[in-house]
Design a protein around this motif. Structure first.
Motif, PDB file in Angstrom:
ATOM      1  N   ASP A 132       0.735  -1.335   0.355  1.00  0.00           N
ATOM      2  CA  ASP A 132      -0.341  -0.303   0.170  1.00  0.00           C
ATOM      3  C   ASP A 132       0.698   1.244   0.134  1.00  0.00           C
ATOM      4  O   ASP A 132       0.784   2.448  -0.690  1.00  0.00           O
ATOM      5  CB  ASP A 132      -1.352   0.110   0.782  1.00  0.00           C
ATOM      6  N   LEU A 133       2.029   0.789   1.072  1.00  0.00           N
ATOM      7  CA  LEU A 133       3.001   2.340   1.133  1.00  0.00           C
ATOM      8  C   LEU A 133       3.555   2.842  -0.290  1.00  0.00           C
ATOM      9  O   LEU A 133       4.339   3.946  -0.121  1.00  0.00           O
ATOM     10  CB  LEU A 133       3.755   2.166   2.425  1.00  0.00           C
ATOM     11  N   LEU A 134       3.546   1.849  -0.839  1.00  0.00           N
ATOM     12  CA  LEU A 134       4.395   1.948  -1.714  1.00  0.00           C
ATOM     13  C   LEU A 134       3.529   2.284  -3.723  1.00  0.00           C
ATOM     14  O   LEU A 134       4.198   2.044  -4.267  1.00  0.00           O
ATOM     15  CB  LEU A 134       5.422   0.633  -2.475  1.00  0.00           C
ATOM     16  N   MET A 135       2.388   1.805  -3.647  1.00  0.00           N
ATOM     17  CA  MET A 135       1.623   2.007  -4.332  1.00  0.00           C
ATOM     18  C   MET A 135       1.911   3.852  -5.523  1.00  0.00           C
ATOM     19  O   MET A 135       2.525   4.798  -4.435  1.00  0.00           O
ATOM     20  CB  MET A 135      -0.314   2.253  -4.377  1.00  0.00           C
ATOM     21  N   SER A 136       1.283   4.394  -6.641  1.00  0.00           N
ATOM     22  CA  SER A 136       1.603   5.432  -7.452  1.00  0.00           C
ATOM     23  C   SER A 136       0.340   6.582  -6.340  1.00  0.00           C
ATOM     24  O   SER A 136       0.114   5.484  -5.800  1.00  0.00           O
ATOM     25  CB  SER A 136       1.201   5.165  -8.650  1.00  0.00           C
ATOM     26  N   ASP A 137       1.264   7.752  -6.350  1.00  0.00           N
ATOM     27  CA  ASP A 137       0.212   8.253  -5.575  1.00  0.00           C
ATOM     28  C   ASP A 137      -1.375   8.144  -5.768  1.00  0.00           C
ATOM     29  O   ASP A 137      -2.008   7.837  -6.532  1.00  0.00           O
ATOM     30  CB  ASP A 137       0.297   9.687  -6.338  1.00  0.00           C
ATOM     31  N   TRP A 138      -2.068   8.633  -4.400  1.00  0.00           N
ATOM     32  CA  TRP A 138      -3.866   8.673  -3.908  1.00  0.00           C
ATOM     33  C   TRP A 138      -3.623   9.905  -4.000  1.00  0.00           C
ATOM     34  O   TRP A 138      -2.853  10.926  -3.158  1.00  0.00           O
ATOM     35  CB  TRP A 138      -3.477   7.720  -2.799  1.00  0.00           C
ATOM     36  N   PRO A 139      -4.688  10.473  -4.266  1.00  0.00           N
ATOM     37  CA  PRO A 139      -5.247  11.672  -4.553  1.00  0.00           C
ATOM     38  C   PRO A 139      -5.775  12.195  -2.773  1.00  0.00           C
ATOM     39  O   PRO A 139      -4.771  13.638  -2.536  1.00  0.00           O
ATOM     40  CB  PRO A 139      -6.377  11.897  -5.640  1.00  0.00           C
ATOM     41  N   GLU A 140      -5.414  11.389  -2.026  1.00  0.00           N
ATOM     42  CA  GLU A 140      -6.355  11.855  -0.679  1.00  0.00           C
ATOM     43  C   GLU A 140      -5.040  11.577   0.236  1.00  0.00           C
ATOM     44  O   GLU A 140      -5.284  12.248   1.407  1.00  0.00           O
ATOM     45  CB  GLU A 140      -7.324  11.368  -0.631  1.00  0.00           C
ATOM     46  N   LYS A 141      -3.860  11.442  -0.373  1.00  0.00           N
ATOM     47  CA  LYS A 141      -2.930  11.199   0.341  1.00  0.00           C
ATOM     48  C   LYS A 141      -2.531  12.795   1.130  1.00  0.00           C
ATOM     49  O   LYS A 141      -2.187  13.575   0.560  1.00  0.00           O
ATOM     50  CB  LYS A 141      -1.455  11.117  -0.507  1.00  0.00           C
ATOM     51  N   LYS A 142      -1.664  12.557   2.774  1.00  0.00           N
ATOM     52  CA  LYS A 142      -1.406  13.591   3.273  1.00  0.00           C
ATOM     53  C   LYS A 142       0.027  13.461   3.340  1.00  0.00           C
ATOM     54  O   LYS A 142      -0.149  14.180   4.635  1.00  0.00           O
ATOM     55  CB  LYS A 142      -1.940  13.752   4.446  1.00  0.00           C
ATOM     56  N   ALA A 143       0.547  12.381   3.376  1.00  0.00           N
ATOM     57  CA  ALA A 143       1.892  11.799   3.824  1.00  0.00           C
ATOM     58  C   ALA A 143       2.735  11.000   2.222  1.00  0.00           C
ATOM     59  O   ALA A 143       2.297  10.592   1.884  1.00  0.00           O
ATOM     60  CB  ALA A 143       1.640  11.024   4.523  1.00  0.00           C
ATOM     61  N   ASN A 144       3.629  11.571   2.291  1.00  0.00           N
ATOM     62  CA  ASN A 144       5.055  10.262   1.823  1.00  0.00           C
ATOM     63  C   ASN A 144       5.718   9.902   2.697  1.00  0.00           C
ATOM     64  O   ASN A 144       5.669  10.294   3.418  1.00  0.00           O
ATOM     65  CB  ASN A 144       6.022  11.869   0.989  1.00  0.00           C
ATOM     66  N   HIS A 145       5.264   8.457   2.158  1.00  0.00           N
ATOM     67  CA  HIS A 145       6.124   7.583   2.504  1.00  0.00           C
ATOM     68  C   HIS A 145       7.656   6.884   2.048  1.00  0.00           C
ATOM     69  O   HIS A 145       7.560   6.561   0.305  1.00  0.00           O
ATOM     70  CB  HIS A 145       5.159   5.967   2.626  1.00  0.00           C
ATOM     71  N   ILE A 146       8.769   5.860   2.567  1.00  0.00           N
ATOM     72  CA  ILE A 146       9.586   5.407   2.467  1.00  0.00           C
ATOM     73  C   ILE A 146      10.222   3.965   2.725  1.00  0.00           C
ATOM     74  O   ILE A 146       9.889   4.451   5.046  1.00  0.00           O
ATOM     75  CB  ILE A 146      10.777   6.223   2.369  1.00  0.00           C
TER      76      ILE A 146
END
Length: 358
Positions: A24-38
């Motif tokens: 999930d955290l490595l998915m392509s950008d999600w429009p509602e995302k509120k953070a970036n994850h590595i």
């Protein structure tokens, strides 16, 4: 506007739940995302397992940052580039894993159930408070927009009017008798039984829909319960929550003997009823309001990125950026409220774990 936070994750354990979280955290950008994850680091019980996990879950996503791969959990805790540790081990190991991560000064997102009992959770929270680190139980369902919308309609807009009852059932068809003695469904030392694995969701649905507050301000319901126990392991639980201040009741059931029917939850009030559907109570997809006066029904559907772990991960990243040590949706007191309810259920039926003091 504050800059979108970035969270560098250390993954502890390489089982199925960790796989879903990482994907999930490595998915392509999600429009509602509120953070970036590595995904900064991954630790497993062996380096070979870790490499296999990375090849399956990380490599296909082609992330800009390649994670460090470790053949132990301690190396993840000690990695100075890790901001927060995600603990995806079986729940009987959560206390030890959390304490080790806290000792290394790491923030923590730990899978549910957070511990085997409330006493274990209290020990972890005390250590976290002393060390000054963030800790949260990874109860992903509570962070779904579906849940947030439902709670707003119930507790702020009073869509159901006076709330009377919530029914929720979580059933899986698992032949526990055929499993090896070492199975987490069968071994009491691993927190065996249906209650901690799936009953926790039914209880949580009761609390979320009947009690508008969480944490220190939440009402503690009166609880009565029964369990069907075979060879010391519960295969079915029936938990009744009663809130004295309002008279509201939650009928929360779980079983490993039969797959639950759908809709899996029903909410009743003076103005109508709401039915909730989805693959399981852990992963709801929609709910429908049926007015008591026979008016037009209203259906609420929600798109879900991947498995649905993104929202809780975003919440953690935002809390870390703000310097908070607890999350408002899943504070420590709420974890303790649920664990205390389950402790009482098990005490009444005698389903004891080796770590239990009673």
């Amino acid at each position: 506007m504050a800059e979108m936070p970035i969270c560098r994750w250390g993954i502890v354990a390489t089982g199925g739940i960790s796989e879903q979280f990482v994907r999930d955290l490595l998915m392509s950008d999600w429009p509602e995302k509120k953070a970036n994850h590595i995904i900064q680091a991954i630790g497993s019980s062996s380096l070979e397992k870790c490499k296999s996990f990375a090849a399956t879950c990380v490599t296909p996503a082609k992330p800009a940052v390649q994670p460090a791969l470790y053949g132990s959990y301690q190396e993840v805790y000690d990695d100075k580039n890790v901001d927060c540790v995600y603990i995806g081990t079986p729940h009987s190991f959560h206390k030890r894993n959390c304490l080790d991560a806290i000792e290394a000064g790491k923030n923590i997102l730990c899978e549910k159930p957070f511990a085997l009992n409330a006493t274990e959770a209290e020990e972890v929270f005390a250590a976290a408070k002393e060390k000054g680190v963030f800790v949260m139980e990874a109860f992903w369902t509570r962070f779904y927009p579906l849940i947030k919308t439902l709670q707003r309609l119930l507790h702020e807009e009073r869509k159901l009017g006076t709330i009377y009852r919530t029914f929720c059932d979580f059933g899986l068809d698992i032949d526990i008798s055929s499993l090896p003695e070492t199975s987490r469904y069968k071994d009491p030392a691993l927190g065996a039984g249906s209650l901690l694995d799936i009953g926790i969701y039914s209880i949580t649905w009761g609390l979320m829909t009947l009690s508008p507050e969480t944490g220190d301000n939440a009402e503690q319901p009166d609880v009565s319960s029964t369990q069907t126990v075979i060879d010391g392991v519960d295969v079915a639980s029936q938990v009744l929550l009663h809130f004295r201040s309002t008279g509201r009741q939650g009928i929360c059931t779980s079983t490993t003997t039969f797959e639950c029917m759908h809709p899996f939850a029903r909410l009743e009030g003076s103005e109508g009823r709401i039915l909730v559907d989805g693959s399981t109570p852990s992963s709801p997809r929609s709910f429908t309001f049926y007015p008591k006066d026979g008016g037009k029904e209203e259906r609420y559907e929600f798109e879900k990125p991947g498995k649905g772990f993104w929202w809780e991960a975003d919440a953690v990243a935002q809390d870390l950026q703000a310097g908070r040590k607890q999350n408002q949706t899943m504070p420590w007191a709420e974890t303790l409220r649920v664990l205390s309810i389950m402790d009482g259920v098990r005490k009444r039926s005698g389903t004891r774990f080796p770590v239990d003091a009673w």
